[in-house]
Write an enzyme that holds these catalytic residues in place. Sequence first.
Site, PDB file in Angstrom:
ATOM      1  N   ASP A 125      48.853   0.953 -13.670  1.00  0.00           N
ATOM      2  CA  ASP A 125      47.439   1.015 -13.289  1.00  0.00           C
ATOM      3  C   ASP A 125      46.649   2.012 -14.134  1.00  0.00           C
ATOM      4  O   ASP A 125      47.048   3.165 -14.318  1.00  0.00           O
ATOM      5  CB  ASP A 125      47.293   1.400 -11.816  1.00  0.00           C
ATOM      6  N   HIS A 278      54.059  -2.995 -12.966  1.00  0.00           N
ATOM      7  CA  HIS A 278      54.156  -3.935 -11.847  1.00  0.00           C
ATOM      8  C   HIS A 278      53.376  -5.213 -12.121  1.00  0.00           C
ATOM      9  O   HIS A 278      52.553  -5.273 -13.044  1.00  0.00           O
ATOM     10  CB  HIS A 278      53.713  -3.275 -10.536  1.00  0.00           C
TER      11      HIS A 278
HETATM   12  C1  SIN Z   1      47.864  -4.498  -8.427  1.00  0.00           C
HETATM   13  O1  SIN Z   1      48.228  -4.788  -9.570  1.00  0.00           O
HETATM   14  O2  SIN Z   1      47.363  -3.413  -8.158  1.00  0.00           O
HETATM   15  C2  SIN Z   1      48.035  -5.494  -7.299  1.00  0.00           C
HETATM   16  C3  SIN Z   1      49.429  -5.967  -7.143  1.00  0.00           C
HETATM   17  C4  SIN Z   1      49.551  -7.028  -6.078  1.00  0.00           C
HETATM   18  O3  SIN Z   1      48.537  -7.579  -5.635  1.00  0.00           O
HETATM   19  O4  SIN Z   1      50.672  -7.371  -5.700  1.00  0.00           O
END
Ligand code: SIN
Length: 302
Positions: A125, A278
């Site tokens: 992020d 992620h």
């Molecule tokens: C994100 O990337 O902050 C969201 C991840 C998600 O919605 O699973």
Amino acid sequence: MSQSNAVRREIDAAPVPHAQSFELRPLPGPVGAEIIGLDLSRDLTAADFARVHQAHLDHHLLVFRDQRITPQQHIDFSRRFGRLMIHVLHQFHLANHPEILIVSNIVEDGKPIGLGDAGKYWHSDISYKELPSLGSLLHAQELPAEGGDTLFANMHLAYDTLPAALRNAIEGKRAVHSYLAQYGQLQKEGNWRPNLSAQQIAQVQEVVHPVVRTHPENGRRALFVSEGFTTRIVDVPEDESRALLAELFAHSVRAENIYRHRWQPHDLVFWDNRSLIHLAGGTPDHLRRKLYRTTIEGDTPF
Ligand code: SIN
């Protein structure tokens, strides 16, 4: 009443946090631990907070089960780790709580209530800022009956297992991170992304960070590139940069590096953006999903 007496009375009246008895259960696999029995709607004692902080450093991701917390309690807990970042897409801030970004595929009156395609590409992020994020806290509000998982890849492991030739090729290298890296593509793929104003574009000028960073708290090295935001490696020819990044991206998300989070009602997941990248695994279009995210500012990567 003298002012000092008034202050003393206020201090005496402030609720004293009580120690909570909670369990830490490491998850099988390369990342994560569950925290059972801790109530984040209550103020934590210094000792409980220290235990949570250490667990976060040890496991990189904590799943706090069954958190019936308000947005303000979510914000207050997040703030104990650092300053909160305000996402550039103000369209998707929670009303009266700009520290919270709504991540959701729900459309009301023809308008998305949140960022429906957040996390469609692997990323850390806000790596596109000079001070990228320390960590993010995502709180489940409404979950689909199927899908909607979030995947996390351990970037310390990714670095530790790099083939020697690749590790040598990136030694001392830096890379460009840009919020706009996939923005146009995401606009083509769906209807979630508004056109950015000149003011928003000014807030997301591209930045350069080391390809391998050292975690400021655990001292370990981690790969710090992602398909979501990293556009090129500086001071290498364009085709070489593209090939190196493709290899690094593929290596980072090998199955053995990944934890897949299957959300349960009221989960609050707190991950370390300095250790992990992620990905949102995707939700079937006809099912509703809504989560609230806070994002903590970190420090300059080195
Ligand atoms: C994100 O990337 O902050 C969201 C991840 C998600 O919605 O699973």
